[in-house]
Design an enzyme around this catalytic site. Structure first.
Site, PDB file in Angstrom:
ATOM      1  N   GLY A   1       0.825  -1.204   0.000  1.00  0.00           N
ATOM      2  CA  GLY A   1       0.000   0.000   0.000  1.00  0.00           C
ATOM      3  C   GLY A   1       0.859   1.253   0.000  1.00  0.00           C
ATOM      4  O   GLY A   1       1.953   1.274  -0.580  1.00  0.00           O
ATOM      5  N   SER A   2       0.395   2.273   0.710  1.00  0.00           N
ATOM      6  CA  SER A   2       1.015   3.596   0.593  1.00  0.00           C
ATOM      7  C   SER A   2       2.434   3.704   1.133  1.00  0.00           C
ATOM      8  O   SER A   2       3.124   4.667   0.845  1.00  0.00           O
ATOM      9  CB  SER A   2       0.141   4.635   1.275  1.00  0.00           C
ATOM     10  OG  SER A   2      -1.105   4.684   0.636  1.00  0.00           O
ATOM     11  N   VAL A   3       2.878   2.740   1.937  1.00  0.00           N
ATOM     12  CA  VAL A   3       4.280   2.769   2.359  1.00  0.00           C
ATOM     13  C   VAL A   3       5.157   2.721   1.103  1.00  0.00           C
ATOM     14  O   VAL A   3       6.238   3.310   1.050  1.00  0.00           O
ATOM     15  CB  VAL A   3       4.602   1.598   3.320  1.00  0.00           C
ATOM     16  CG1 VAL A   3       6.091   1.527   3.628  1.00  0.00           C
ATOM     17  CG2 VAL A   3       3.814   1.728   4.620  1.00  0.00           C
TER      18      VAL A   3
END
Ligand SMILES: [Zn+2]
Length: 480
Positions: free
Chosen positions: A67-69
């Site tokens: 995801g956004s990591v």
């Protein structure tokens, strides 16, 4: 350690008991097994499955959508390639069309125009899709490989999994778009934290290692493991920029991130949908990757919460608080101490020491020096009892001291605090002669209000001076 790759700690829960590794730790499975014939194939298969599940080291053996990591990787790659600059402005619009697919921002309100730093803070999906597009699929894959996502990290543990990655030959604009914000490729947590470390440690992909050295029975070092730098992925300059940008993520949203008073922390949250398990998109993997000190990282930590089941599910809400708890303990342990600025100092909570058996005079001095108010009950010379003790309360809070052996504690009724800001809650409790213990990293943030979890419920009768602990959070906004 993002510089050396040395692993200080690694944990998977729910754990099994290492003294009884064969005991099935999952209660439901254990009950199912108890109802089966031990010699049946069904039993054997179920037992085998349960063992591999409970013995699995998720950090190295499980693959997930980061995801956004992963936006850290997309961003670092684009900065390094100079396909974007820090001054470029991107739009959100809450969604973006890529060929026949509409990608939505996690936020229903438009993030508006943002530069790269703001987009990282907002974790804006449409911006990172645009950044991925500017980078292009060829460069995207080149950096993806350079950051080590298409190879094993080489960690000195068994059963490391390979990633499942979209090859360049299959990467059209839609796949590039979803890869850019971490939703297509599945990687292991150890791959993610290794790549993330490269983004912030000066650009070096370092092999993670559990064993630091081997000693003989007399304590002599037989073998010392050296740091293994596999390659430089991005420049020192780009890496320094990423550290600043990620420190800005934590500083810019202290309530929903890894903000810890007195420390410089960088971090990024991630929330991805487990579409292969639940096509409605309601099953999540939520994570947070933090590092400290932000200007010269000595520790990097990745927390992955697989399938959070509570009301909250964003990485910033369920994984970041774990980073806060662990780093608050670990940083002083490794000799990195907080440095408070003035506003942080004024806002610090005070741990109330026990002053039992002190003379009233000594007790007053001790507590007043800590910025606390003192209320003495009785005519004795020595403190026999106090409320509160060993609680963390707000600066300016009050401690009630009793000086007579059989003094009866004065009691007060606890008020309802839900929905109040920290200032309001503190003032309300003060009026009742009670203290506030503020919990939750959200209490710093504007708009944060008391949640419904106060430690002593409204209407209950408690000794005057009792510390009521309350979690403060911003409920209307969050960040993915
Ligand atoms: Zn957005």
């Amino acid at each position: 350690n993002p510089k050396t790759g040395q692993i200080y700690a690694m944990a998977t829960s729910d754990p099994y008991d290492p003294n009884e590794p064969a005991a099935i730790s999952d209660e439901k499975t254990a009950a199912e097994l108890a109802g089966l014939d031990e010699d049946s194939n069904d039993y054997k298969q179920k037992q085998l499955d349960a063992w591999s599940l409970q013995w699995k080291n998720k950090a190295v053996s499980e693959i997930y959508n980061p995801g956004s990591v992963f936006k850290v990787i997309t961003g670092a790659s684009a900065l390094e390639e100079k396909t974007i600059t820090l001054n470029d402005i991107f739009g959100c619009g809450t969604q973006i069309q890529v060929e026949d697919t509409t990608f939505h921002c996690w936020s229903f309100t438009d993030h508006g125009s943002q530069d790269f730093a703001q987009a990282m803070l907002n974790s804006c999906n449409p911006v990172f899709i645009q950044i991925g597009m500017k980078l292009g699929s060829e460069k995207f894959c080149q950096y993806y490989n350079a950051f080590g996502f298409n190879e094993l990290t080489g960690i000195d543990l068994p059963a490391e999994s390979n990633s499942i990655s979209m090859p360049l030959s299959n990467m059209g604009p839609v796949q590039l778009a979803s890869s850019s914000f971490g939703q297509t490729n599945k990687v292991t947590p150890i791959q993610m934290i290794t790549a993330y470390s490269a983004a912030i440690n000066g650009g070096y992909l370092v092999t993670p290692q559990v064993v630091n050295s081997i000693t003989d029975e007399n304590g002599n070092i037989v073998k010392k493991m050296d740091t293994v730098v596999r390659r430089q992925v991005i420049s020192e300059d780009t890496s320094a920029t990423m550290r600043e940008i990620l420190e800005g993520v934590v500083e810019g949203q202290p309530g929903s991130n890894c903000y810890i008073k007195g420390y410089r922390i960088g971090g990024k949250s991630g929330t991805s949908q487990k579409m292969d398990e639940d096509s409605t998109g309601q099953t999540y993997v939520s994570s947070y990757c933090a590092f400290a000190p932000a200007d010269d990282p000595e520790i990097v930590m990745l927390v992955m919460v697989d399938h959070p089941t509570g009301e909250k599910f964003y990485g910033s809400q369920v994984a970041a608080p774990i980073c806060v708890n662990v780093l608050s303990d670990v940083l002083p342990y490794v000799g990195i101490f907080p440095e408070y600025d003035e506003s942080e100092l004024a806002d610090l909570q005070v741990s109330v020491p026990s002053v039992q058996y002190y003379t009233v005079e000594e007790a007053k001095k001790t507590l007043e020096d800590l910025g606390l108010e003192v209320k003495v009950k009785g005519e004795g010379d020595t403190v026999v009892k106090q409320t509160p003790v060993a609680a963390k309360i707000e600066h300016g809070g009050s401690v009630v001291l009793y000086t007579e052996a059989n003094a009866k504690e004065e009691t007060v009724t606890v008020p309802e605090l839900k929905g109040l800001t920290k200032e309001q809650a503190r003032a309300t409790l003060d009026m009742y002669g009670l203290n506030l213990t503020a919990e939750g990293s959200g209490y710093e943030e504007e708009g944060a209000v008391a949640q419904s979890d106060q430690s002593v419920g409204a209407g209950q009768s408690v000794p005057m001076g009792t510390a009521v602990s309350v979690t403060f959070a911003v409920t209307s906004v969050g960040s993915q």
